[in-house]
Scaffold this motif. Structure first.
Motif, PDB file in Angstrom:
ATOM      1  N   LEU A 141       0.817  -1.218   0.000  1.00 56.80           N
ATOM      2  CA  LEU A 141       0.000   0.000   0.000  1.00 56.80           C
ATOM      3  C   LEU A 141       0.849   1.265   0.000  1.00 56.80           C
ATOM      4  O   LEU A 141       0.468   2.268  -0.619  1.00 56.80           O
ATOM      5  CB  LEU A 141      -0.976  -0.019   1.165  1.00 56.80           C
ATOM      6  N   CYS A 142       2.006   1.235   0.646  1.00 53.34           N
ATOM      7  CA  CYS A 142       2.903   2.403   0.601  1.00 53.34           C
ATOM      8  C   CYS A 142       3.434   2.616  -0.814  1.00 53.34           C
ATOM      9  O   CYS A 142       3.461   3.744  -1.314  1.00 53.34           O
ATOM     10  CB  CYS A 142       4.063   2.230   1.578  1.00 53.34           C
ATOM     11  N   MET A 153       6.868  10.350   1.762  1.00 53.01           N
ATOM     12  CA  MET A 153       5.478  10.802   1.904  1.00 53.01           C
ATOM     13  C   MET A 153       5.424  12.266   2.353  1.00 53.01           C
ATOM     14  O   MET A 153       4.593  13.042   1.865  1.00 53.01           O
ATOM     15  CB  MET A 153       4.721   9.913   2.889  1.00 53.01           C
ATOM     16  N   THR A 182      -1.419   7.056   4.445  1.00 51.11           N
ATOM     17  CA  THR A 182      -0.245   6.209   4.212  1.00 51.11           C
ATOM     18  C   THR A 182       0.727   6.299   5.378  1.00 51.11           C
ATOM     19  O   THR A 182       1.278   5.285   5.817  1.00 51.11           O
ATOM     20  CB  THR A 182       0.446   6.599   2.890  1.00 51.11           C
ATOM     21  N   SER A 221       0.599   3.879  -3.006  1.00 41.64           N
ATOM     22  CA  SER A 221       0.321   5.296  -2.738  1.00 41.64           C
ATOM     23  C   SER A 221       1.362   6.196  -3.379  1.00 41.64           C
ATOM     24  O   SER A 221       1.026   7.199  -4.011  1.00 41.64           O
ATOM     25  CB  SER A 221       0.289   5.572  -1.233  1.00 41.64           C
ATOM     26  N   SER A 225       9.501   1.569  -0.146  1.00 43.30           N
ATOM     27  CA  SER A 225       8.438   0.564  -0.015  1.00 43.30           C
ATOM     28  C   SER A 225       8.774  -0.708  -0.790  1.00 43.30           C
ATOM     29  O   SER A 225       8.413  -1.806  -0.359  1.00 43.30           O
ATOM     30  CB  SER A 225       7.093   1.135  -0.469  1.00 43.30           C
TER      31      SER A 225
END
Length: 188
Positions: free
Chosen positions: A11-12, A76, A171, A15, A113
């Motif tokens: 998911l990271c 992020m 995230t 994203s 990630s």
């Protein structure tokens, strides 16, 4: 693949790639809509692509020194900074700075990630794990690209950048949860 470590990494990465595609797709269109020349829009994308890949010369060293989770979190945060710069103004400088931040944020977020993902499965699970990861990452990229154009056309450039912030926040929360969970497991 249902392990939390694997899902957090997936998911990271999803994203990071989706957000980069989402903003990158809309940026040159928004630049031209704001009266900036196509040549300047093209140059902005060129700087963005350079910012995506140039950090790769040292991203691995940063991951080794600070840890993959911290590099993803930094990526992020840089993606959030990209959105903030884009929300502050629509001058050529704002677009260029945002696009460079977007590239660097993607680099840290995605490489970090990917490193997390590669350590979330056993060697014999590699082809299955990577085979599951790819459709998520690149499927989200396709959705982000199409969504960017639609959103830019209907709600404008600001809406694209506003949407980045809750996704980055979610995230980061997921990453923090995964890190907390790993520390708890190590302590047992």
């Amino acid at each position: 693949m249902l392990q939390p470590r694997f899902m957090v990494a997936l998911l990271c990465g999803t994203s990071a790639f989706a957000l980069m595609t989402f903003v990158m797709t809309g940026a040159p269109l928004a630049m031209v809509a704001e009266g900036i020349s196509r040549d300047h829009a093209v140059l902005g994308i060129q700087w963005h692509v350079l910012a995506m890949f140039a950090p790769s010369f040292f991203t691995g060293h940063l991951i080794a020194r600070f840890g993959k989770e911290k590099i993803v979190a930094t990526g992020m945060a840089i993606l959030a900074a990209c959105a903030v710069v884009a929300l502050i103004g629509i001058t050529l400088a704002h677009f260029y700075i945002a696009l460079v931040l977007l590239g660097i944020g993607w680099n840290f977020g995605f490489i970090g990630s990917t490193t997390m993902l590669s350590q979330a499965y056993r060697p014999e699970e590699a082809s299955t794990a990577q085979g599951l990861n790819e459709p998520f990452v690149f499927g989200s990229m396709a959705v982000a690209s199409i969504s960017s154009g639609v959103l830019l056309n209907t709600l404008g450039w600001q809406s694209i950048n506003i949407l980045v912030l809750p996704i980055v926040t979610a995230t980061l929360a997921l990453l923090a949860w995964g890190d907390y969970r790993q520390r708890k497991l190590r302590a047992q």
